[in-house]
Motif scaffolding. Structure first.
Motif, PDB file in Angstrom:
ATOM      1  N   TYR A 258       0.817  -1.214   0.000  1.00 16.50           N
ATOM      2  CA  TYR A 258       0.000   0.000   0.000  1.00 16.50           C
ATOM      3  C   TYR A 258       0.851   1.264   0.000  1.00 16.50           C
ATOM      4  N   SER A 259       2.084   1.168   0.461  1.00 14.79           N
ATOM      5  CA  SER A 259       2.969   2.343   0.453  1.00 14.79           C
ATOM      6  C   SER A 259       3.167   2.888  -0.960  1.00 14.79           C
TER       7      SER A 259
ATOM      8  N   HIS B  11       0.691   3.458  -2.960  1.00 11.96           N
ATOM      9  CA  HIS B  11      -0.569   4.074  -3.405  1.00 11.96           C
ATOM     10  C   HIS B  11      -0.336   5.438  -4.032  1.00 11.96           C
TER      11      HIS B  11
ATOM     12  N   TRP C 219      -6.375  -3.168  -7.415  1.00 15.25           N
ATOM     13  CA  TRP C 219      -5.874  -2.435  -6.251  1.00 15.25           C
ATOM     14  C   TRP C 219      -6.955  -2.136  -5.218  1.00 15.25           C
ATOM     15  N   ASN C 220      -8.009  -1.423  -5.602  1.00 13.21           N
ATOM     16  CA  ASN C 220      -9.051  -1.028  -4.644  1.00 13.21           C
ATOM     17  C   ASN C 220      -9.807  -2.231  -4.095  1.00 13.21           C
TER      18      ASN C 220
ATOM     19  N   PHE D  96      -7.464  -3.785  -1.351  1.00 12.96           N
ATOM     20  CA  PHE D  96      -7.290  -3.028  -0.111  1.00 12.96           C
ATOM     21  C   PHE D  96      -8.621  -2.722   0.581  1.00 12.96           C
ATOM     22  N   ASN D  97      -9.716  -2.694  -0.172  1.00 19.41           N
ATOM     23  CA  ASN D  97     -11.023  -2.582   0.485  1.00 19.41           C
ATOM     24  C   ASN D  97     -11.336  -3.846   1.269  1.00 19.41           C
TER      25      ASN D  97
ATOM     26  N   PRO E 150      -8.365  -3.806   4.716  1.00 21.39           N
ATOM     27  CA  PRO E 150      -8.014  -2.459   5.180  1.00 21.39           C
ATOM     28  C   PRO E 150      -6.863  -2.442   6.187  1.00 21.39           C
TER      29      PRO E 150
ATOM     30  N   LYS F 137      -3.449  -1.242   4.966  1.00 20.13           N
ATOM     31  CA  LYS F 137      -3.224   0.163   4.626  1.00 20.13           C
ATOM     32  C   LYS F 137      -2.432   0.858   5.719  1.00 20.13           C
ATOM     33  N   LYS F 138      -1.188   0.449   5.857  1.00 17.14           N
ATOM     34  CA  LYS F 138      -0.339   1.121   6.863  1.00 17.14           C
ATOM     35  C   LYS F 138       1.036   1.375   6.323  1.00 17.14           C
TER      36      LYS F 138
END
Length: 196
Positions: A160-161, A163, A184-185, A188-189, A192, A195-196
């Protein structure tokens, strides 16, 4: 053009980690492993930046007599870790966008015969970085300087980094779980916590 992160995206593992281990196993370089761990800890404690920690961790470059021969031996050992899925998707105008220093990735990019490379700009003789270590938002800066930001057809990464760069692609994908690829979405949806 299609743009790919390298480590854990089209390559199993991390090229920098493998390079450090490759060097630290060599006679005359083993003591650098202690310093590496100290600077890594200082970065994790936010005492120094990622850029500064990497400059310090690469000080051993000054002691390498023949970097070209060293890189040739290194890639001969680790090229086997390229992910097979990439060779099916590969195009001549592909660009690799990675935080790994340019001098480490240039041999494999040339061998792959692809269009370009965006990477950390590091002096291979001293470890000094020009600008910032090219991860996250700094990868976007380097990419923009070389190509602009309106040319990415598909972007692939494991993290996610990335993004910051994925946002500029017409399509973005996550490579995960033994070379599975998910939009992608969607990925990560569904995850979640990543997402860090």
């Amino acid at each position: 053009m299609n743009v790919y992160d390298f480590d854990k995206t089209i390559f199993v593992g991390d090229t920098e980690d493998r390079f450090f281990e490759f060097m630290f196993q060599k006679k005359g370089f083993r003591h650098y492993k202690v310093a590496f761990k100290i600077y890594d800890l200082m970065n994790k404690m936010h005492l120094i930046t990622k850029t500064r920690s990497r400059e310090l961790q690469y000080r051993f470059l000054r002691d390498i007599d023949d970097l070209d021969a060293t890189l040739k031996a290194y890639w001969a050992e680790i090229e086997q870790y390229m992910m097979p899925w990439y060779f099916e998707a590969k195009r001549d105008d592909d660009v690799i966008a990675s935080g790994t220093p340019r001098f480490i990735l240039e041999p494999i990019v040339q061998k792959l015969g692809i269009g370009g490379l965006v990477a950390t700009e590091m002096d291979p003789k001293t470890g000094k970085i020009d600008g910032d270590f090219a991860i996250g938002e700094f990868k976007v800066v380097n990419f923009k300087n070389q190509y602009g930001l309106d040319c990415i057809d598909k972007f692939y990464s494991d993290a996610y980094s990335d993004h910051y760069l994925a946002e500029y692609a017409k399509e973005a994908y996550v490579v995960h779980d033994d070379q599975q690829i998910t939009e992608w979405n969607e990925w990560f949806n569904a995850h979640p916590e990543l997402k860090k």
